[in-house]
Design an enzyme around this catalytic site. Structure first.
Site, short mmCIF file in Angstrom:
data_model
loop_
_atom_site.label_atom_id
_atom_site.label_comp_id
_atom_site.label_asym_id
_atom_site.label_seq_id
_atom_site.Cartn_x
_atom_site.Cartn_y
_atom_site.Cartn_z
CE LYS A 80 92.70 2.47 38.35
NZ LYS A 80 93.52 1.30 38.01
N GLY A 180 91.30 -19.21 40.88
CA GLY A 180 90.63 -18.48 39.81
C GLY A 180 90.87 -19.17 38.48
N GLY A 182 89.83 -17.65 35.49
CA GLY A 182 89.42 -16.60 34.56
C GLY A 182 90.41 -16.43 33.42
CB VAL A 184 95.11 -13.62 34.42
CG1 VAL A 184 96.57 -13.83 34.80
CG2 VAL A 184 94.87 -12.16 34.05
P1 NAD Z 1 88.50 -12.75 35.45
O1 NAD Z 1 87.28 -12.06 35.95
O2 NAD Z 1 88.54 -13.23 34.04
O3 NAD Z 1 88.81 -14.02 36.39
C1 NAD Z 1 88.69 -14.02 37.77
C2 NAD Z 1 88.10 -15.38 38.17
O4 NAD Z 1 88.16 -15.52 39.58
C3 NAD Z 1 86.64 -15.55 37.77
O5 NAD Z 1 86.48 -16.71 37.00
C4 NAD Z 1 85.90 -15.65 39.12
O6 NAD Z 1 84.78 -16.51 39.07
C5 NAD Z 1 87.01 -16.19 40.00
N1 NAD Z 1 86.81 -16.00 41.44
C6 NAD Z 1 86.30 -14.92 42.09
N2 NAD Z 1 86.30 -15.13 43.41
C7 NAD Z 1 86.86 -16.34 43.62
C8 NAD Z 1 87.16 -17.12 44.78
N3 NAD Z 1 86.87 -16.70 46.00
N4 NAD Z 1 87.76 -18.34 44.61
C9 NAD Z 1 88.04 -18.79 43.38
N5 NAD Z 1 87.77 -18.12 42.25
C10 NAD Z 1 87.19 -16.91 42.36
O7 NAD Z 1 89.72 -11.75 35.76
P2 NAD Z 1 91.18 -11.75 35.13
O8 NAD Z 1 91.23 -10.76 34.04
O9 NAD Z 1 91.63 -13.15 34.89
O10 NAD Z 1 92.01 -11.12 36.34
C11 NAD Z 1 92.33 -11.90 37.48
C12 NAD Z 1 93.02 -11.02 38.52
O11 NAD Z 1 94.19 -10.45 37.96
C13 NAD Z 1 92.19 -9.85 39.04
O12 NAD Z 1 92.51 -9.61 40.38
C14 NAD Z 1 92.69 -8.68 38.19
O13 NAD Z 1 92.51 -7.44 38.85
C15 NAD Z 1 94.16 -9.02 38.07
N6 NAD Z 1 94.83 -8.44 36.89
C16 NAD Z 1 94.37 -8.72 35.66
C17 NAD Z 1 95.03 -8.18 34.55
C18 NAD Z 1 94.55 -8.49 33.16
O14 NAD Z 1 95.31 -8.26 32.21
N7 NAD Z 1 93.33 -9.02 33.00
C19 NAD Z 1 96.14 -7.35 34.72
C20 NAD Z 1 96.61 -7.10 36.02
C21 NAD Z 1 95.93 -7.65 37.10
#
Ligand code: NAD
Length: 370
Positions: A80, A180, A182, A184
């Site tokens: 990392k 969430g 977002g 994913v």
């Molecule tokens: P993102 O930022 O697109 O979505 C996260 C969402 O969670 C946002 O819309 C945010 O408003 C919401 N949120 C934050 N706090 C909240 C709460 N208390 N209650 C409800 N909603 C809340 O992120 P993402 O890319 O969709 O990733 C989501 C998770 O998956 C993260 O923890 C990330 O580390 C993990 N992850 C993502 C990937 C990837 O490929 N993007 C890979 C591995 C792990």
């Protein structure tokens, strides 16, 4: 504690401090373990209070990558990079090209990808200086947005849990609480909806929920209500530490399977409580390894169909973790750690056999020349 004593304890191979006055780069690259191959890991840019905090984060995150790669069946080690600085105000082409120069100097022992605080554009600047950088856009030969592959891995991992619990991996009619809305979550909800699941969704940003509700049918709930929903599956796809002392007593869920990182506030304590409550938990770093699989694929000439196929393997891996947990009566997060360690140890044994053979054949050559 002395730095070398800390590395001894965490099992790290190498830590590199990179400093450049002109660009303002201050970065730490931690390589935990390269038994399986070069260390592949994200680049986090964060306003760390001090060097100690940054080093601690680099060590913690790089070690987690060793386990993530190992359990996903990838031939990469754990590493990392953390850049000390404000991602909102301190980014520049120079900063990331300088970062790329340092990466290049490591000759392939570390391969960078994006993480919190960095994006495709930053990686593209770094890539101008080194081929050991991934996470660039599809237009220039990269893997682009990893979320479709991450979400697919979460989906198949959830199905593996369903199979273990109910004897069928169908999610039709299953009540699923998704935290969430977002990136994913959006892709995951499409799979769940197409399969006929009943979805409950929440986000602190209502606009995000609205976007998802434009394409699928789901019931929107308030953020603090999600833990109490009468659903069979909880899918945390927002932030970490959501499985904790406050939320666990509210759970009626039978399965926890979501994409978020570090879902358990306390790995040991909450892993144990989950086991005692009879909930099936798909360890986060196993079920969300699609993102890592996606960037790893970039190094072989990116093809999304191949990455998706590999992510499908998460089904079998989750099943194996659940089986080990059941047989050995240990929490699933402990079971996945055990399986990852077993793979690391068997690969290192094979390495020893090969080096033994090559040392022997070298000696044989010497003898026959005589
Ligand atoms: P993102 O930022 O697109 O979505 C996260 C969402 O969670 C946002 O819309 C945010 O408003 C919401 N949120 C934050 N706090 C909240 C709460 N208390 N209650 C409800 N909603 C809340 O992120 P993402 O890319 O969709 O990733 C989501 C998770 O998956 C993260 O923890 C990330 O580390 C993990 N992850 C993502 C990937 C990837 O490929 N993007 C890979 C591995 C792990």
């Amino acid at each position: 504690m002395e730095t070398f004593d800390i590395l001894e304890e965490t099992g790290h191979e190498q830590v590199v401090f990179c400093n450049n006055k002109e660009s303002g780069l201050r970065c730490i690259i931690a390589i935990h373990d390269t038994t399986l191959g070069p260390a592949l890991g994200g680049t986090r840019m964060w306003n760390y209070k001090n060097t100690e905090e940054a080093l601690k984060d680099a060590l913690r995150l790089s070690k987690a990558m060793t386990y993530k790669s190992a359990i996903a069946g990838l031939n990469f080690g754990g590493g990392k990079a953390v850049i000390i600085g404000d991602a909102a105000t301190q980014k520049s082409e120079m900063l990331f090209r300088t970062f790329g120069k340092f990466i290049d100097g490591m000759g392939g022992r570390f391969i960078a990808a994006e993480d919190v605080g960095t994006d495709v554009k930053d990686m593209e600047f770094a890539r101008m200086e080194s081929k050991y950088v991934t996470g660039i856009s599809k237009a220039i030969g990269g893997s682009g947005d990893p979320t479709p592959v991450t979400a697919y891995g979460v989906y198949v991992g959830m199905k593996a849990c369903a199979h273990e619990r109910w004897g069928s991996d169908s999610l039709r009619g299953r009540r699923i609480a998704v935290q969430g809305a977002g990136q994913v979550s959006r892709h995951l909800c499409e799979y769940l909806y197409n399969e006929g699941a009943e979805i409950f969704i929440t986000d602190i940003n209502e606009e995000k929920t609205k976007i998802i509700l434009e394409t699928i049918k789901a019931q929107s709930v308030k953020p603090n209500e999600i833990y109490e929903i009468d659903a069979e599956i909880f899918s945390p796809c927002a932030l970490g530490s959501v499985v904790n002392d406050d939320t666990l007593p509210k759970f009626k869920f039978e399965i926890i399977a979501g994409g978020a990182n570090n879902q358990l506030e306390d790995e040991v304590k909450h892993g144990k409580i989950i086991l005692e409550k009879g909930i099936l938990y798909a360890p986060d770093y196993v079920i969300n390894s699609g993102g890592l699989i996606n960037v790893a694929n970039e190094l072989e000439g990116y093809r999304q169909d191949r990455a998706m196929k590999q992510a499908e393997g998460i089904y079998t891996i989750v099943k194996k973790v659940l089986k080990t947990s059941k047989v050995e009566k240990i929490p699933t997060n402990e079971a996945s750690k055990k399986l990852a360690e077993e793979r690391l140890s068997s690969v290192s044994r094979i390495r020893n056999i090969y080096s033994g053979v090559s040392a022997f054949s070298g000696r044989l050559g010497e003898l026959t020349r005589k």
